[in-house]
Write a protein that holds these residues in place. Structure first.
Motif, PDB file in Angstrom:
ATOM      1  N   PHE A  62       0.866  -1.178   0.000  1.00  0.00           N
ATOM      2  CA  PHE A  62       0.000   0.000   0.000  1.00  0.00           C
ATOM      3  C   PHE A  62       0.905   1.230   0.000  1.00  0.00           C
ATOM      4  O   PHE A  62       1.331   1.702   1.054  1.00  0.00           O
ATOM      5  CB  PHE A  62      -0.914   0.003   1.227  1.00  0.00           C
ATOM      6  N   GLU A  63       1.185   1.763  -1.159  1.00  0.00           N
ATOM      7  CA  GLU A  63       2.187   2.821  -1.269  1.00  0.00           C
ATOM      8  C   GLU A  63       1.598   4.200  -0.967  1.00  0.00           C
ATOM      9  O   GLU A  63       0.400   4.449  -1.117  1.00  0.00           O
ATOM     10  CB  GLU A  63       2.809   2.839  -2.660  1.00  0.00           C
ATOM     11  N   SER A  64       2.501   5.100  -0.540  1.00  0.00           N
ATOM     12  CA  SER A  64       2.136   6.489  -0.284  1.00  0.00           C
ATOM     13  C   SER A  64       2.548   7.402  -1.432  1.00  0.00           C
ATOM     14  O   SER A  64       2.024   8.512  -1.550  1.00  0.00           O
ATOM     15  CB  SER A  64       2.814   6.978   1.001  1.00  0.00           C
ATOM     16  N   SER A  65       3.490   6.972  -2.252  1.00  0.00           N
ATOM     17  CA  SER A  65       4.058   7.854  -3.278  1.00  0.00           C
ATOM     18  C   SER A  65       3.094   8.171  -4.408  1.00  0.00           C
ATOM     19  O   SER A  65       3.355   9.069  -5.204  1.00  0.00           O
ATOM     20  CB  SER A  65       5.348   7.240  -3.837  1.00  0.00           C
ATOM     21  N   ALA A  66       1.966   7.465  -4.472  1.00  0.00           N
ATOM     22  CA  ALA A  66       0.926   7.845  -5.427  1.00  0.00           C
ATOM     23  C   ALA A  66      -0.034   8.856  -4.814  1.00  0.00           C
ATOM     24  O   ALA A  66      -1.052   9.204  -5.431  1.00  0.00           O
ATOM     25  CB  ALA A  66       0.155   6.613  -5.900  1.00  0.00           C
ATOM     26  N   GLY A  67       0.303   9.361  -3.611  1.00  0.00           N
ATOM     27  CA  GLY A  67      -0.510  10.362  -2.939  1.00  0.00           C
ATOM     28  C   GLY A  67      -1.305   9.769  -1.797  1.00  0.00           C
ATOM     29  O   GLY A  67      -1.822   8.659  -1.914  1.00  0.00           O
ATOM     30  N   VAL A  68      -1.396  10.527  -0.695  1.00  0.00           N
ATOM     31  CA  VAL A  68      -2.178  10.069   0.444  1.00  0.00           C
ATOM     32  C   VAL A  68      -3.575  10.676   0.428  1.00  0.00           C
ATOM     33  O   VAL A  68      -4.312  10.607   1.414  1.00  0.00           O
ATOM     34  CB  VAL A  68      -1.462  10.375   1.781  1.00  0.00           C
ATOM     35  N   GLY A  69      -3.927  11.281  -0.692  1.00  0.00           N
ATOM     36  CA  GLY A  69      -5.274  11.770  -0.929  1.00  0.00           C
ATOM     37  C   GLY A  69      -5.923  10.985  -2.052  1.00  0.00           C
ATOM     38  O   GLY A  69      -5.374  10.001  -2.554  1.00  0.00           O
ATOM     39  N   PRO A 106      -0.201  16.781  -8.937  1.00  0.00           N
ATOM     40  CA  PRO A 106      -0.673  17.405  -7.697  1.00  0.00           C
ATOM     41  C   PRO A 106      -0.549  18.921  -7.750  1.00  0.00           C
ATOM     42  O   PRO A 106       0.254  19.468  -8.518  1.00  0.00           O
ATOM     43  CB  PRO A 106       0.255  16.807  -6.631  1.00  0.00           C
ATOM     44  N   TRP A 107      -1.317  19.612  -6.904  1.00  0.00           N
ATOM     45  CA  TRP A 107      -1.345  21.072  -6.946  1.00  0.00           C
ATOM     46  C   TRP A 107      -0.099  21.706  -6.327  1.00  0.00           C
ATOM     47  O   TRP A 107       0.177  22.876  -6.543  1.00  0.00           O
ATOM     48  CB  TRP A 107      -2.597  21.618  -6.260  1.00  0.00           C
ATOM     49  N   ARG A 108       0.658  20.931  -5.563  1.00  0.00           N
ATOM     50  CA  ARG A 108       1.931  21.406  -5.029  1.00  0.00           C
ATOM     51  C   ARG A 108       2.886  20.233  -4.998  1.00  0.00           C
ATOM     52  O   ARG A 108       2.476  19.074  -5.068  1.00  0.00           O
ATOM     53  CB  ARG A 108       1.769  22.069  -3.661  1.00  0.00           C
ATOM     54  N   PRO A 109       4.208  20.476  -4.978  1.00  0.00           N
ATOM     55  CA  PRO A 109       5.150  19.355  -4.958  1.00  0.00           C
ATOM     56  C   PRO A 109       4.837  18.395  -3.827  1.00  0.00           C
ATOM     57  O   PRO A 109       4.539  18.822  -2.708  1.00  0.00           O
ATOM     58  CB  PRO A 109       6.514  20.031  -4.752  1.00  0.00           C
ATOM     59  N   PRO A 110       4.872  17.087  -4.064  1.00  0.00           N
ATOM     60  CA  PRO A 110       4.539  16.112  -3.021  1.00  0.00           C
ATOM     61  C   PRO A 110       5.452  16.226  -1.807  1.00  0.00           C
ATOM     62  O   PRO A 110       6.618  16.623  -1.912  1.00  0.00           O
ATOM     63  CB  PRO A 110       4.731  14.766  -3.735  1.00  0.00           C
ATOM     64  N   SER A 111       4.909  15.878  -0.660  1.00  0.00           N
ATOM     65  CA  SER A 111       5.690  15.858   0.569  1.00  0.00           C
ATOM     66  C   SER A 111       6.720  14.740   0.513  1.00  0.00           C
ATOM     67  O   SER A 111       6.404  13.608   0.118  1.00  0.00           O
ATOM     68  CB  SER A 111       4.761  15.647   1.773  1.00  0.00           C
ATOM     69  N   LEU A 112       7.937  15.043   0.927  1.00  0.00           N
ATOM     70  CA  LEU A 112       8.984  14.021   0.971  1.00  0.00           C
ATOM     71  C   LEU A 112       8.825  13.086   2.154  1.00  0.00           C
ATOM     72  O   LEU A 112       9.526  12.081   2.248  1.00  0.00           O
ATOM     73  CB  LEU A 112      10.359  14.694   1.035  1.00  0.00           C
ATOM     74  N   LEU A 113       7.899  13.425   3.067  1.00  0.00           N
ATOM     75  CA  LEU A 113       7.630  12.564   4.214  1.00  0.00           C
ATOM     76  C   LEU A 113       6.355  11.760   4.002  1.00  0.00           C
ATOM     77  O   LEU A 113       6.363  10.531   4.064  1.00  0.00           O
ATOM     78  CB  LEU A 113       7.502  13.404   5.498  1.00  0.00           C
ATOM     79  N   LEU A 114       5.241  12.434   3.768  1.00  0.00           N
ATOM     80  CA  LEU A 114       3.955  11.761   3.654  1.00  0.00           C
ATOM     81  C   LEU A 114       3.775  11.041   2.330  1.00  0.00           C
ATOM     82  O   LEU A 114       3.128   9.999   2.265  1.00  0.00           O
ATOM     83  CB  LEU A 114       2.813  12.782   3.808  1.00  0.00           C
ATOM     84  N   GLU A 115       4.301  11.619   1.258  1.00  0.00           N
ATOM     85  CA  GLU A 115       3.970  11.170  -0.093  1.00  0.00           C
ATOM     86  C   GLU A 115       5.188  10.631  -0.830  1.00  0.00           C
ATOM     87  O   GLU A 115       5.381  10.865  -2.022  1.00  0.00           O
ATOM     88  CB  GLU A 115       3.317  12.322  -0.865  1.00  0.00           C
ATOM     89  N   ALA A 116       6.008   9.905  -0.100  1.00  0.00           N
ATOM     90  CA  ALA A 116       7.183   9.258  -0.677  1.00  0.00           C
ATOM     91  C   ALA A 116       7.404   7.927   0.031  1.00  0.00           C
ATOM     92  O   ALA A 116       7.043   7.765   1.193  1.00  0.00           O
ATOM     93  CB  ALA A 116       8.423  10.142  -0.530  1.00  0.00           C
ATOM     94  N   ASP A 117       7.976   6.992  -0.685  1.00  0.00           N
ATOM     95  CA  ASP A 117       8.324   5.686  -0.130  1.00  0.00           C
ATOM     96  C   ASP A 117       9.825   5.475  -0.293  1.00  0.00           C
ATOM     97  O   ASP A 117      10.491   6.196  -1.049  1.00  0.00           O
ATOM     98  CB  ASP A 117       7.556   4.582  -0.867  1.00  0.00           C
ATOM     99  N   PRO A 118      10.397   4.495   0.408  1.00  0.00           N
ATOM    100  CA  PRO A 118      11.805   4.181   0.203  1.00  0.00           C
ATOM    101  C   PRO A 118      12.089   3.878  -1.272  1.00  0.00           C
ATOM    102  O   PRO A 118      11.237   3.295  -1.942  1.00  0.00           O
ATOM    103  CB  PRO A 118      12.029   2.942   1.075  1.00  0.00           C
ATOM    104  N   PRO A 119      13.251   4.310  -1.777  1.00  0.00           N
ATOM    105  CA  PRO A 119      14.360   4.948  -1.042  1.00  0.00           C
ATOM    106  C   PRO A 119      14.234   6.469  -0.906  1.00  0.00           C
ATOM    107  O   PRO A 119      14.982   7.083  -0.159  1.00  0.00           O
ATOM    108  CB  PRO A 119      15.572   4.598  -1.912  1.00  0.00           C
ATOM    109  N   HIS A 120      13.304   7.109  -1.626  1.00  0.00           N
ATOM    110  CA  HIS A 120      13.217   8.573  -1.617  1.00  0.00           C
ATOM    111  C   HIS A 120      12.791   9.109  -0.252  1.00  0.00           C
ATOM    112  O   HIS A 120      13.105  10.248   0.103  1.00  0.00           O
ATOM    113  CB  HIS A 120      12.241   9.040  -2.693  1.00  0.00           C
ATOM    114  N   HIS A 121      12.099   8.305   0.517  1.00  0.00           N
ATOM    115  CA  HIS A 121      11.597   8.702   1.831  1.00  0.00           C
ATOM    116  C   HIS A 121      12.691   8.655   2.891  1.00  0.00           C
ATOM    117  O   HIS A 121      12.600   9.335   3.925  1.00  0.00           O
ATOM    118  CB  HIS A 121      10.446   7.743   2.197  1.00  0.00           C
ATOM    119  N   ASN A 122      13.751   7.882   2.644  1.00  0.00           N
ATOM    120  CA  ASN A 122      14.702   7.546   3.705  1.00  0.00           C
ATOM    121  C   ASN A 122      15.474   8.740   4.253  1.00  0.00           C
ATOM    122  O   ASN A 122      15.544   8.949   5.465  1.00  0.00           O
ATOM    123  CB  ASN A 122      15.682   6.483   3.206  1.00  0.00           C
TER     124      ASN A 122
END
Length: 403
Positions: A67-74, A83-99
């Protein structure tokens, strides 16, 4: 709510809208029906799958590979829509980009830094309580405390100027609204979001950040190479996006819980160390963050239902925190309970990295109030502030009796 009784291979389906004004104002009846309908229910109106039982939600939160977050948590699928603004690097990213962003923030917001900040925030809480009570024993707890304290201490800790902070709450409110469908709430915030967003983005730049705070530490991490210079302002923005509104509503939840459970306020005054338990129990009870979406990365079977790949899943955190399958008497605010398993901050690698900061803010304020106030009560019915993702209060008329 219309539930179609499923055959063994069919999925329960509902035509009810969880983002309607009625459900947002009082989600508990809908959440009960959702849990009783099944592990996974199809929200016919939006074509997305929903889960409201504790075990199912918790398992999905832990399974970031499925269940990934990088496709958006909305509700918006970032794979198909911009998306209307650049995605969050915390909420809307998965490893390795989230790390890297996660690792940097976990250190900056860690126990050592918070131990340093605790005396200052405790003193700030005492000052605010004195200021409010000097004006009288009746007040709006939302404006006087739930909003006032985080807007006083958290932006200072990040290192942004005092001027312009009125942009923070409407910016965060619109951000969390956009995780839902483009309904009346999104339309309400849209006309001024460019102004709010421009101010917030400006504060994230290196030359706007004061030395010695969280923001300065994020930019120092970029200087060391732990982050890129492109990532640094986005990480600062994540703090300002997720660290204000959620804490405001968490403090509102704590205050409302105590006002409606006077026996628990009396117990807190006898045992001030229970303030930390009270914070987490209020998060469990109220779930200021009610929902988050995920997206399936493969076909997944849950409760006999096969969910196709690349489908949005709406996880009802508030429903999971009220599931009687897991919690005894879930609608009671109880300081004897161990609420530590709640999913109000998420779970797994995306669990809220700033939760300890929010906890310190709430504990500082509640402890300061407990020293001065013998009892608290509501003087009128509080008014909800509606949001597609957050459970919040607009006003909370309150009276206190001084100790």
């Amino acid at each position: 709510m219309t539930i179609i009784s499923p055959a063994p291979t069919l999925i329960p389906t509902t035509d009810e809208d969880p983002f309607s004004e009625a459900v947002l104002a009082d989600p508990l009846p809908f959440q009960h029906r959702l849990r009783e309908a099944g592990e996974v229910v199809l929200l016919e109106r939006y074509g997305v799958y929903a889960m409201g039982r504790y075990d199912t939600v918790r398992s999905a939160l832990l399974d970031w590979q499925g269940f990934e977050s990088s496709a958006g948590v909305g509700i918006t699928d970032f794979r198909a829509e911009t998306p209307w603004r650049p995605p969050s690097l915390l909420l809307e990213a998965d490893p390795p980009h989230h790390n890297a962003p996660r690792s940097v923030l976990a250190k900056i917001l860690g126990p050592r830094e918070l131990r340093t900040m605790a005396p200052r925030w405790q003193a700030d809480a005492e000052t605010l309580v004195d200021e409010v009570l000097s004006r009288g024993t009746e007040f709006d707890a939302v404006a006087s405390f739930a909003e006032a304290f985080p807007l006083r201490v958290f932006p200072d800790a990040v290192g942004i100027p005092e001027a312009g902070r009125e942009h923070l709450l409407p910016y965060g409110d619109h951000l969390f609204n956009t995780f839902g469908p483009e309904n009346f709430l999104v339309e309400h915030g849209a006309p001024r979001i460019a102004e709010h967003s421009a101010w917030v983005n400006e504060q994230c730049a290196r030359d706007h950040i004061s030395p010695g705070g969280f923001g300065d530490a994020i930019w120092a991490a970029a200087d060391r190479g732990d982050l890129t210079v492109e990532q640094a302002p986005l990480v600062v923005r994540s703090l300002l996006s997720a660290g204000v509104d959620t804490t405001v509503h968490a403090i509102g939840a704590v205050l409302h819980a105590f006002a409606t459970h006077p026996d628990q306020w009396a117990r807190l005054r006898e045992e001030p160390a229970l303030a930390r338990v009270a914070f987490d129990e209020a998060i469990r009870l109220e779930a200021p963050v009610q929902t988050f979406f995920r997206t399936t990365t493969r076909e997944i079977e849950l409760g006999g239902v096969r969910i196709p790949e690349r489908r949005k899943i709406l996880m009802f955190l508030g429903s999971a925190n009220a599931d009687p399958r897991h919690w005894n008497d879930p609608q009671r605010f109880d300081l004897s309970r161990d609420p530590s398993g709640h999913v109000g901050f998420g779970m797994g690698i995306h669990q809220c990295v700033g939760q300890h900061v929010a906890r310190l803010e709430a504990v500082s304020l509640v402890t300061a109030l407990a020293r001065r106030v013998e009892s608290i009560e509501l003087t009128a019915e509080p008014v909800r502030h509606l949001n597609n993702t957050l459970r919040a209060w607009k006003t909370m008329p309150m009276r206190v009796r001084l100790a």
